[in-house]
Design an enzyme around this catalytic site. Structure first.
Site, short mmCIF file in Angstrom:
data_model
loop_
_atom_site.label_atom_id
_atom_site.label_comp_id
_atom_site.label_asym_id
_atom_site.label_seq_id
_atom_site.Cartn_x
_atom_site.Cartn_y
_atom_site.Cartn_z
N ILE A 1 0.91 -1.16 -0.06
CA ILE A 1 0.03 -0.03 -0.14
C ILE A 1 1.02 0.93 0.09
O ILE A 1 1.89 1.22 0.87
CB ILE A 1 -0.94 0.01 1.09
N SER A 2 0.83 2.18 -1.13
CA SER A 2 1.73 3.16 -0.99
C SER A 2 1.64 4.25 0.07
O SER A 2 0.66 4.23 0.96
CB SER A 2 1.30 3.97 -2.39
N GLN A 3 2.67 4.83 0.32
CA GLN A 3 2.87 5.94 1.45
C GLN A 3 1.77 6.81 1.12
O GLN A 3 1.42 7.21 0.03
CB GLN A 3 4.22 6.45 1.38
#
Length: 214
Positions: free
Chosen positions: A61-63
């Site tokens: 899950i991207s920052q």
């Protein structure tokens, strides 16, 4: 127990607003969507920190900042039809669903797609449609799209995605090698296709016919 709403508010203030995210609708969506619901329970206390987290199947899950930056770049007003390539956890789709009329999201991994779908349903999203397929082919029968977001890195911009962009539509995609990419904004204008480089990023590989091979 961590107060998730307070953690979200801090994330919005310290990681997003202070780093230049200006669109009030994007900030509001990021402050609303429960990011911790999209990661494993063991990682929920880290959900609002400024880094990616594993979600299984060698995906992340991207920052939060990158999610906000890519979303803001689409310049959504609320009536758009948006395509997301790489559903992953489902978090980015939820953010888009807060800001657009309809969201179509493609994931190549069936187990990730199923899990994301369950979370999105549980949270009550009714304007998101998910599909398991090769995202580099886009979703021709629903095209054109006002916005397209690619959440994985590709060696070149998949031509089907450019083809499925509506007039004045915006496509945001990480382009580069396996280790690092440049975030590229592609716009379809009356004069033709315009590309703008938005700076360096690092994503997992986009796998498919028009990207990296299996």
């Amino acid at each position: 127990m961590l107060n998730f709403q307070k953690a979200r508010d801090r994330m919005v203030e310290l990681q997003l607003a202070s780093r230049g995210i200006r669109d009030p609708r994007v900030l509001e969506a990021m402050g609303k969507v429960p990011r911790h619901q999209f990661v494993d329970e063991a990682l929920q206390d880290q959900a609002y920190n400024d880094y990616p987290l594993p979600i299984g199947e060698k995906q992340t899950i991207s920052q939060p900042y990158i999610v906000a930056l890519m979303t803001e770049t689409l310049e959504l007003k609320g009536n758009e039809k948006v395509l997301e390539i790489g559903t992953g956890s489902g978090y980015q789709a939820a953010i888009l669903a807060e800001l657009a009329d309809r969201v179509f999201t493609i994931e190549r991994n069936p187990s990730l797609a199923y899990r994301a779908n369950q979370i999105l349903k549980k949270l009550g999203y009714k304007n998101i449609v998910t599909r398991v397929s090769d995202g580099t082919l886009g979703w021709p029968d629903e095209a054109p799209f006002d916005g397209i977001l690619v959440t994985a890195g590709t060696p070149k911009i998949p031509q089907p995605l450019i083809d499925q962009l509506a007039m004045n539509g915006r496509l945001v995609v990480p382009v580069g090698d396996h280790l690092s990419q440049e975030l590229v904004l592609v716009e379809r204008t009356r004069e033709g296709i315009r590309k703008t480089n938005l700076g360096g990023v690092r994503f997992v590989d986009l796998i498919g016919k028009w990207a990296w091979p299996e």
